[in-house]
Enzyme design. Structure first.
Site, PDB file in Angstrom:
ATOM      1  N   ASP A  25       0.162  -1.352  13.090  1.00 34.62           N
ATOM      2  CA  ASP A  25       0.129  -0.870  11.374  1.00 34.62           C
ATOM      3  C   ASP A  25      -1.350  -0.114  11.266  1.00 34.62           C
ATOM      4  O   ASP A  25      -1.750  -0.471  10.081  1.00 34.62           O
ATOM      5  CB  ASP A  25       0.417  -1.967  10.396  1.00 34.62           C
ATOM      6  N   ALA A  44      -4.333  -2.765   3.041  1.00 38.46           N
ATOM      7  CA  ALA A  44      -3.700  -1.356   3.443  1.00 38.46           C
ATOM      8  C   ALA A  44      -3.864  -1.101   4.685  1.00 38.46           C
ATOM      9  O   ALA A  44      -4.869  -0.443   5.164  1.00 38.46           O
ATOM     10  CB  ALA A  44      -4.296  -0.368   2.502  1.00 38.46           C
ATOM     11  N   ASN A  94       4.586  -9.668   5.397  1.00 38.87           N
ATOM     12  CA  ASN A  94       3.788  -8.875   4.417  1.00 38.87           C
ATOM     13  C   ASN A  94       4.806  -7.809   3.892  1.00 38.87           C
ATOM     14  O   ASN A  94       5.780  -7.157   4.345  1.00 38.87           O
ATOM     15  CB  ASN A  94       2.773  -8.051   5.450  1.00 38.87           C
ATOM     16  N   ALA A 107       0.766  -1.225  -0.094  1.00 43.46           N
ATOM     17  CA  ALA A 107       0.002   0.004  -0.086  1.00 43.46           C
ATOM     18  C   ALA A 107       0.891   1.245  -0.205  1.00 43.46           C
ATOM     19  O   ALA A 107       0.216   2.275   0.094  1.00 43.46           O
ATOM     20  CB  ALA A 107      -0.988  -0.001   1.261  1.00 43.46           C
ATOM     21  N   ARG A 138      13.380 -22.967  -2.822  1.00 44.23           N
ATOM     22  CA  ARG A 138      14.599 -22.658  -3.713  1.00 44.23           C
ATOM     23  C   ARG A 138      15.067 -21.194  -3.436  1.00 44.23           C
ATOM     24  O   ARG A 138      16.096 -20.822  -3.895  1.00 44.23           O
ATOM     25  CB  ARG A 138      14.138 -23.243  -5.141  1.00 44.23           C
ATOM     26  N   HIS A 187       6.715  -5.623   9.728  1.00 46.94           N
ATOM     27  CA  HIS A 187       5.470  -6.604   9.511  1.00 46.94           C
ATOM     28  C   HIS A 187       5.787  -7.832   8.639  1.00 46.94           C
ATOM     29  O   HIS A 187       5.475  -8.154   7.552  1.00 46.94           O
ATOM     30  CB  HIS A 187       4.419  -5.660   8.797  1.00 46.94           C
ATOM     31  N   ASP A 240      -3.527 -10.140  13.366  1.00 42.74           N
ATOM     32  CA  ASP A 240      -4.814  -9.482  13.468  1.00 42.74           C
ATOM     33  C   ASP A 240      -5.581 -10.715  12.501  1.00 42.74           C
ATOM     34  O   ASP A 240      -7.032 -10.811  12.541  1.00 42.74           O
ATOM     35  CB  ASP A 240      -5.104  -8.357  12.648  1.00 42.74           C
TER      36      ASP A 240
END
Length: 395
Positions: free
Chosen positions: A283, A317, A228, A149, A236, A225, A257
């Site tokens: 976040d 986001a 993410n 985002a 590999r 985070h 969350d």
């Protein structure tokens, strides 16, 4: 500042729990703590006794090192009112300290937000609200491949001179920088940040395991985070997430969350890193505490449905997560102890930032603590000895 004592309370610290304890507060600090039966040794005079609900536990004030906004305000609003609203709202979720977090944007807008944070910090703030302990600069030194985002049009290569300008505008408040190691190929900024005591975190990065290991040798000590906005656990081609889990000198933050990371992957991270290696963060964005609808994040339209905020293309986001919910979730997902959860919500962040006055309930430390019920709902929050939130007395 008022003087008071909590009696017959269960005090949870990251390394132990004390039942039937008392906590004496004077001048915004914890003056004494001990077994309630011995309270007269530390309490020669009568002070106000605060009632404690049966079954409740007292945990260290939570520290959110990655939060963009809440209650319809955002760090990038660059107003005093926005940061004031954050500071006044966060105690309702048990947060007593936070790093105001920026997002990738035009450099002038980041400058404006940093100058505003410096002005806010310069004011004599009431103890009865969460303390802004610094700024987390998230972006703009990220990879377009893992932008998430973060607005792609404002991403750029790492720039030492630009950071120096920003730190000057922030009057030294930037304590944490998230960047993609590949956007700093010679590690000039990473080394500069490390030399100057700024925590450097890998984020929004498509780096390989080897690239992250080299960056860690130059000073990267954290991963933002986890899972993410990063190259993952491919068998590999191990990427940032693999390096984060394997390198025990690198701490990880995680958004627990159930939306950003599957509970099973949160459990995997906990088993790999242990409580000492994880920080719980939110976040969260301005939509937290509000209803479903559309909101702004870094100049982008975010749609919120339930606990999921997303861009038009479906990209997640930010979050709607609260810190007490993160604590409850980590207990549910991993089976960890409440002491370990306290480490992940308070102690680890304080230790990472070198904040010796926060992170645990001990004599001499700030009287930042949270009274939680059995479901980990916040009953009361104290910030530097002043009541900042009490359930049932909102507004």
């Amino acid at each position: 500042m008022e003087e008071f004592v909590l009696r017959n309370v269960t005090v949870v610290n990251p390394d132990h729990t004390m039942d039937n304890a008392y906590v004496l507060v004077k001048g915004g600090k914890i003056a004494a703590i001990g077994e309630d039966q011995y309270i007269t040794q530390d309490l020669p005079e009568i002070v106000e006794e605060k009632e404690v609900e049966s079954g409740a536990v007292l945990v260290p004030g939570m520290i959110d090192v990655h939060i963009h906004g809440t209650n319809n305000v955002d760090t990038m609003d660059a107003t005093q009112e926005a940061l004031k609203t954050m500071a006044e709202t966060l105690p309702s979720e048990g947060t007593t300290s936070f790093l105001a977090t920026t997002i990738t944007q035009h450099p002038d807008l980041i400058t404006k937000a940093l100058k505003n944070a410096a002005s806010f910090a310069a004011e004599d703030r009431s103890a009865g609200c969460a303390e802004m302990i610094g700024v987390h600069l998230e972006g703009p030194f990220f990879s377009k491949d893992k932008a998430g985002a973060q607005p792609k049009e404002h991403l750029m290569q790492a720039d030492v001179e630009l950071f120096q300008k920003w730190q000057k505008e922030a009057e030294g408040l930037i304590k944490w920088v998230s960047l993609a190691p590949e956007q700093d190929p010679d590690h000039a900024l990473i080394r500069y940040l490390t030399k100057n005591g700024v925590i450097t975190a890998a984020a929004h990065s498509n780096a390989s395991l080897e690239e992250v290991e080299k960056a860690a040798n130059s000073g990267v000590s954290h991963v933002t985070h986890l899972f993410n906005g990063m190259s993952g656990l491919h068998h590999r081609e191990p990427g940032v997430a693999s390096a984060a889990l394997l390198n025990q000198n690198v701490t990880n933050e995680i958004i627990a969350d159930g939306v950003h990371v599957h509970p099973a992957m949160v459990k995997l991270a906990f088993h790999m890193k242990g409580a000492a290696g994880l920080l719980l963060i939110t976040d969260s964005i301005r939509a937290k505490c509000l209803h479903n609808g559309t909101y702004d994040l870094g100049g982008q339209t975010v749609t919120v449905e339930g606990n999921k905020p997303y861009l038009e293309d479906g990209t997640i986001a930010g979050s709607m997560l609260k810190m007490n919910e993160a604590m409850r979730n980590i207990l549910d997902y991993t089976g960890c102890t409440v002491e370990e959860a306290a480490a992940m919500t308070a102690w680890n962040a304080a230790a990472k930032l070198g904040l010796s006055r926060k992170g645990s309930i001990e004599p001499g430390k700030d009287a930042d603590f949270v009274l939680l019920d059995r479901e980990k709902e916040v009953l009361r929050t104290w910030c530097r000895g002043e009541i900042a939130y009490e359930k049932g007395k909102e507004g």
